[in-house]
Design an enzyme around this catalytic site. Structure first.
Site, PDB file in Angstrom:
ATOM      1  N   CYS A 184     -19.085  -9.397 -36.244  1.00 17.39           N
ATOM      2  CA  CYS A 184     -18.060  -9.764 -37.214  1.00 17.39           C
ATOM      3  C   CYS A 184     -18.336  -9.065 -38.537  1.00 17.39           C
ATOM      4  O   CYS A 184     -19.494  -8.994 -38.959  1.00 17.39           O
ATOM      5  CB  CYS A 184     -18.154 -11.275 -37.401  1.00 17.39           C
ATOM      6  N   THR A 186     -16.206  -9.806 -41.292  1.00 14.89           N
ATOM      7  CA  THR A 186     -15.358 -10.511 -42.257  1.00 14.89           C
ATOM      8  C   THR A 186     -16.028 -10.655 -43.622  1.00 14.89           C
ATOM      9  O   THR A 186     -15.388 -10.467 -44.658  1.00 14.89           O
ATOM     10  CB  THR A 186     -14.985 -11.900 -41.700  1.00 14.89           C
TER      11      THR A 186
HETATM   12  P1  5GP Z   1     -21.802 -14.434 -31.840  1.00 15.60           P
HETATM   13  O1  5GP Z   1     -22.200 -15.467 -30.849  1.00 15.60           O
HETATM   14  O2  5GP Z   1     -21.679 -13.078 -31.209  1.00 15.60           O
HETATM   15  O3  5GP Z   1     -22.661 -14.419 -33.069  1.00 15.60           O
HETATM   16  O4  5GP Z   1     -20.348 -14.848 -32.372  1.00 15.60           O
HETATM   17  C1  5GP Z   1     -19.254 -14.935 -31.515  1.00 15.60           C
HETATM   18  C2  5GP Z   1     -18.027 -15.253 -32.314  1.00 15.60           C
HETATM   19  O5  5GP Z   1     -17.732 -14.224 -33.274  1.00 15.60           O
HETATM   20  C3  5GP Z   1     -16.744 -15.338 -31.525  1.00 15.60           C
HETATM   21  O6  5GP Z   1     -16.639 -16.498 -30.761  1.00 15.60           O
HETATM   22  C4  5GP Z   1     -15.694 -15.233 -32.615  1.00 15.60           C
HETATM   23  O7  5GP Z   1     -15.468 -16.471 -33.269  1.00 15.60           O
HETATM   24  C5  5GP Z   1     -16.352 -14.290 -33.610  1.00 15.60           C
HETATM   25  N1  5GP Z   1     -15.780 -12.946 -33.495  1.00 15.60           N
HETATM   26  C6  5GP Z   1     -15.581 -12.211 -32.389  1.00 15.60           C
HETATM   27  N2  5GP Z   1     -15.036 -11.010 -32.687  1.00 15.60           N
HETATM   28  C7  5GP Z   1     -14.872 -10.995 -34.008  1.00 15.60           C
HETATM   29  C8  5GP Z   1     -14.340 -10.034 -34.918  1.00 15.60           C
HETATM   30  O8  5GP Z   1     -13.947  -8.918 -34.570  1.00 15.60           O
HETATM   31  N3  5GP Z   1     -14.296 -10.405 -36.221  1.00 15.60           N
HETATM   32  C9  5GP Z   1     -14.739 -11.619 -36.653  1.00 15.60           C
HETATM   33  N4  5GP Z   1     -14.620 -11.906 -37.924  1.00 15.60           N
HETATM   34  N5  5GP Z   1     -15.278 -12.539 -35.822  1.00 15.60           N
HETATM   35  C10 5GP Z   1     -15.333 -12.222 -34.532  1.00 15.60           C
END
Ligand code: 5GP
Length: 352
Positions: A184, A186
């Site tokens: 992400c 953001t």
């Molecule tokens: P991780 O477990 O990889 O740290 O986080 C997974 C979460 O990241 C996903 O369930 C979703 O909420 C968030 N996420 C997935 N793709 C993106 C993206 O392209 N941008 C953002 N801001 N969040 C993402």
């Protein structure tokens, strides 16, 4: 403009303090939880860890593998009604652990109706990057009206007042996390976010007060982080990066610089937008990155590693059941969490 001076915490800012316990072994710990959902009244029993509704991890192959351990999978937005029907018929048990994911467009709602007409998917996941818009709340009310007996998980948000609004508008489970995800961007692109541990603590408190649940989504980089999310009050924990790079994930294994890898990208990355929408719309920035993650074989070993870690956490604080973990937790603030000399886990959850 205002400034809040309270320090907000992330997983890395705390450790769980050990407590005296009568537990003799990790095998005495049960990770199974049972929930009756507020609006739908549906009952669910299982281990409340789930694969993220990203195209890489939210696959039917993942659902099948995770269901062996009673874990859930939020299937991505791109599966058709025909794909669902085939899976439901072939793997009826794994199917019982699945969410169908939608966004907030009219096409999403039509797709949901189409799928649910053909197959009775047990859970609905309404997923948008920003769960604070009126349009999202309206859409949630519409889905709740159309499906009164389906558990709905909706998000993402990070503050108590919005958790309350979503629960009052029909959500059974609210998904928590803005900006913590492994792919992400953001926070870099917008400057918006909330440290995930504090978001979970505050949102769980708000949700539980209304008889709802929360799912901590994003930012877990190790089994210890998953345990901290539960200890902070999460009812469910959703994982993307930690489940990436496996056989069950979308994408081929390729060799880059002599190493086997799989491609993993954020669902708001340029790569995802080009794949599913043809291009990145001119008015928006990509808010996700693309990475090559080490190939890690079947997901089963990773599941055992994560569940073993949480069981061990429970043993350290004397929790016989996962349900007791947050009540028995005292977090201590730390300046240094891990000895990183050999970096046992990388930020994307992969062991080196
Ligand atoms: P991780 O477990 O990889 O740290 O986080 C997974 C979460 O990241 C996903 O369930 C979703 O909420 C968030 N996420 C997935 N793709 C993106 C993206 O392209 N941008 C953002 N801001 N969040 C993402």
């Amino acid at each position: 403009m205002r400034i809040e001076y309270d320090i907000k915490l992330d997983f890395k800012d705390v450790l769980i303090r050990p407590k005296r316990s009568v537990l003799k072994s990790r095998s005495e710990v049960s990770l199974v939880r049972e929930f009756r959902f507020k609006h739908s009244g549906a009952l669910w029993k299982g281990v409340p860890v789930m694969a993220a509704n990203m195209d890489h991890t939210g696959t039917f192959a993942m659902a099948k593998a995770l269901a062996e351990h009673d874990l859930m999978t939020a299937i991505d937005k791109f599966m058709s009604a025909a794909d669902w029907a085939t899976f439901a018929k072939k793997h009826p048990e794994a199917f019982q652990h699945c969410f169908v994911t939608i966004g907030i467009t009219d096409q999403d709602f039509d797709r949901l109706k189409d799928i649910l007409r053909q197959v009775d998917v047990p859970f609905i996941c309404m997923d948008v990057a920003n769960g604070y818009t009126e349009r999202f709340v309206d859409c949630l009310k519409r889905v709740r009206d159309a499906y009164p007996s389906k558990p709905i998980m909706a998000g993402n948000v990070v503050t108590g007042e919005m958790v309350e609004e979503l629960i009052l508008s029909g959500a059974d489970i609210v998904k928590i996390g803005i900006g913590p995800g492994s792919v992400c961007t953001t926070r870099e692109k917008t400057g918006v976010g909330y440290p995930q541990l504090s978001a979970i603590i505050e949102c769980a408190d708000a949700a539980h007060g209304l008889g709802g649940q929360v799912c901590a989504d994003g930012g877990c980089t190790s089994p210890g982080d998953v345990a901290k999310a539960f200890a902070a009050g999460a009812d469910f924990v959703m994982l993307g990066g930690l489940f990436s790079g496996h056989d069950e994930c979308l994408g081929d294994v390729v060799e880059v610089d002599g190493k086997k890898v799989k491609r993993f990208y954020g669902m708001s990355s340029t790569e995802a937008m080009e794949r599913y929408h043809g291009s990145v719309a001119g008015y928006r920035a990509s808010e996700g990155r693309s990475v090559n993650v080490p190939y890690r074989g079947p997901v089963n070993n990773t599941v055992l590693d994560i569940l073993g870690g949480i069981r061990s956490t429970c043993t350290y604080v004397g929790a016989h059941r996962l349900k007791e973990l947050s009540k028995r937790t005292t977090f201590i603030r730390v300046a240094r969490q891990l000895n990183e000399v050999f970096m046992p886990y990388q930020a994307n959850g992969n062991k080196t």
